[in-house]
Design a protein around this motif. Structure first.
Motif, PDB file in Angstrom:
ATOM      1  N   ALA A  41       0.779  -1.132   0.045  1.00  0.00           N
ATOM      2  CA  ALA A  41      -0.025  -0.101   0.286  1.00  0.00           C
ATOM      3  C   ALA A  41       0.913   1.208  -0.043  1.00  0.00           C
ATOM      4  N   GLN A  42       1.899   1.222   0.861  1.00  0.00           N
ATOM      5  CA  GLN A  42       2.809   2.476   0.841  1.00  0.00           C
ATOM      6  C   GLN A  42       3.484   2.680  -0.518  1.00  0.00           C
ATOM      7  N   ILE A  43       3.840   1.575  -1.308  1.00  0.00           N
ATOM      8  CA  ILE A  43       4.889   1.663  -2.607  1.00  0.00           C
ATOM      9  C   ILE A  43       3.535   2.414  -3.641  1.00  0.00           C
ATOM     10  N   SER A  53      -7.695  -0.865  -3.225  1.00  0.00           N
ATOM     11  CA  SER A  53      -8.625  -1.864  -2.972  1.00  0.00           C
ATOM     12  C   SER A  53      -8.344  -3.004  -2.311  1.00  0.00           C
ATOM     13  N   VAL A  54      -8.831  -3.325  -1.188  1.00  0.00           N
ATOM     14  CA  VAL A  54      -8.608  -4.661  -0.290  1.00  0.00           C
ATOM     15  C   VAL A  54      -9.587  -5.627  -0.915  1.00  0.00           C
ATOM     16  N   GLY A  55      -9.029  -6.622  -1.661  1.00  0.00           N
ATOM     17  CA  GLY A  55     -10.155  -7.473  -1.999  1.00  0.00           C
ATOM     18  C   GLY A  55     -10.247  -8.666  -1.406  1.00  0.00           C
ATOM     19  N   ASP A  56     -11.435  -9.476  -1.238  1.00  0.00           N
ATOM     20  CA  ASP A  56     -11.510 -10.606  -0.592  1.00  0.00           C
ATOM     21  C   ASP A  56     -10.255 -11.852  -1.327  1.00  0.00           C
ATOM     22  N   SER A  57      -9.940 -11.392  -2.314  1.00  0.00           N
ATOM     23  CA  SER A  57      -9.120 -12.218  -3.202  1.00  0.00           C
ATOM     24  C   SER A  57      -7.621 -12.613  -2.040  1.00  0.00           C
ATOM     25  N   VAL A  58      -7.582 -11.874  -0.958  1.00  0.00           N
ATOM     26  CA  VAL A  58      -6.448 -11.873  -0.191  1.00  0.00           C
ATOM     27  C   VAL A  58      -6.412 -13.283   0.482  1.00  0.00           C
ATOM     28  N   GLY A  59      -7.687 -14.151   0.460  1.00  0.00           N
ATOM     29  CA  GLY A  59      -7.444 -15.521   0.934  1.00  0.00           C
ATOM     30  C   GLY A  59      -6.811 -16.270  -0.003  1.00  0.00           C
ATOM     31  N   ALA A  82      -4.240  -2.875   7.790  1.00  0.00           N
ATOM     32  CA  ALA A  82      -2.956  -2.745   7.339  1.00  0.00           C
ATOM     33  C   ALA A  82      -2.682  -1.750   6.192  1.00  0.00           C
ATOM     34  N   VAL A  83      -3.428  -1.959   5.218  1.00  0.00           N
ATOM     35  CA  VAL A  83      -3.588  -1.077   4.079  1.00  0.00           C
ATOM     36  C   VAL A  83      -3.772   0.413   4.224  1.00  0.00           C
ATOM     37  N   ARG A  84      -4.708   0.430   5.196  1.00  0.00           N
ATOM     38  CA  ARG A  84      -5.198   1.924   5.723  1.00  0.00           C
ATOM     39  C   ARG A  84      -3.975   2.764   6.283  1.00  0.00           C
ATOM     40  N   VAL A  92      -9.111   4.148   0.339  1.00  0.00           N
ATOM     41  CA  VAL A  92      -9.029   2.801   0.452  1.00  0.00           C
ATOM     42  C   VAL A  92     -10.507   2.274   0.438  1.00  0.00           C
ATOM     43  N   SER A  93     -10.575   1.121  -0.535  1.00  0.00           N
ATOM     44  CA  SER A  93     -11.739   0.478  -0.294  1.00  0.00           C
ATOM     45  C   SER A  93     -11.498  -0.941  -0.004  1.00  0.00           C
ATOM     46  N   CYS A  94     -12.674  -1.616   0.747  1.00  0.00           N
ATOM     47  CA  CYS A  94     -12.471  -2.810   1.001  1.00  0.00           C
ATOM     48  C   CYS A  94     -13.717  -3.953   0.748  1.00  0.00           C
ATOM     49  N   ASP A  95     -13.573  -4.812   0.319  1.00  0.00           N
ATOM     50  CA  ASP A  95     -14.500  -5.717  -0.071  1.00  0.00           C
ATOM     51  C   ASP A  95     -15.472  -6.232   0.986  1.00  0.00           C
ATOM     52  N   VAL A  96     -16.780  -6.186   1.100  1.00  0.00           N
ATOM     53  CA  VAL A  96     -17.437  -6.964   1.977  1.00  0.00           C
ATOM     54  C   VAL A  96     -17.493  -8.340   1.742  1.00  0.00           C
ATOM     55  N   PRO A  97     -17.035  -9.131   2.612  1.00  0.00           N
ATOM     56  CA  PRO A  97     -17.112 -10.722   2.386  1.00  0.00           C
ATOM     57  C   PRO A  97     -18.301 -11.332   2.075  1.00  0.00           C
TER      58      PRO A  97
END
Length: 255
Positions: A41-43, A53-59, A82-84, A92-97
């Protein structure tokens, strides 16, 4: 290609939802990346992206889970926080799982509120009906609404986009849009329409998985897919050199 010094100038301005809307009106493309951790996220933030965007693909991509549907709200909150912390200027966006979404409007709205309040998300991304989008927006959380194209009729896709906008969506993630349907939807709604999979220059912007853009992950070591750099191959070379140095008894400075 932009130098590191030039990238630093992006830190002077903060991206807002109203700025993204102005970018659409001005014809300036919106750039987003899907990321899951603080250093990435910093980079990305320093490089000048508009959205992380923080995706549920993180899993699947970071934790080795077989599918995205197994990711829980608690797990996404960890990634979102962490991304925030790593993002200062981009939104910053985050997926609703999938779990809360499948459970219904009340559960999805509750999850969205937690992602905003606890996770620090500026908006949440949800693949759901207009009624769900409307409920989340009424709860005070901006929504980045996802919908899919593929082989669907263009008129139906335009109507779906309009319903999501009318429900209060701040931005649309049009997956598998294609140049015909994509251009029609962009023209039909006033909110920005960007896309990841199947997106292209016919939309208001593009989102790409950070892991794909930089070739990060074991699968990229021997891959011939298009990336901006093959981080996996470079990492393999570095770890191989580390193994050789340690086994040869060479002094290694640093932690």
């Amino acid at each position: 290609m932009m130098s590191a010094g030039e990238a630093m100038t992006f830190e002077e301005s903060t991206v807002t939802i109203s700025l993204l809307q102005k970018m659409k009106r001005d014809g300036r493309k919106i750039v987003g990346v899907v990321a899951y951790d603080y250093p990435t996220a910093q980079i990305a933030d320093r490089a000048g992206v508009d959205l992380v965007s923080v995706g549920d693909s993180v899993g699947a991509n970071l934790w080795g889970q077989p599918t995205e549907t197994e990711v829980t709200l608690e797990e996404l909150l960890i990634a979102c926080k962490a991304v925030r912390r790593g993002t200062k200027r981009a939104l910053v966006s985050c997926d609703v799982p999938q779990g809360p979404v499948s459970a219904g409007i009340e559960a999805a709205t509750g999850a969205a509120i937690r992602l905003a309040k606890e996770g620090g998300a500026d908006m949440v991304k949800v693949l759901g009906a207009p009624d769900m989008v409307r409920a989340i927006v009424r709860a005070g959380v901006p929504v980045y609404a996802e919908f899919h194209g593929g082989h669907a009729d263009v008129e139906k896709l335009v109507e779906e986009a309009r319903r999501l906008e009318e429900a209060g969506a701040t931005m649309l993630d049009f997956r598998h849009s294609g140049p015909v349907a994509g251009a029609a939807v962009v023209k039909a709604v006033s909110v920005p329409v960007i896309g990841g999979l199947g997106g292209g220059p016919w939309l208001d912007g593009r989102v790409r998985l950070a892991h794909t853009a930089i070739g990060y992950g074991a699968k990229w070591i021997d891959s011939k897919a298009e990336t901006y750099v093959n981080t996996a191959r470079l990492s393999l070379q570095a770890f191989t050199a580390l193994v050789e140095d340690v086994r040869a008894g060479r002094q290694i400075k640093g932690g």
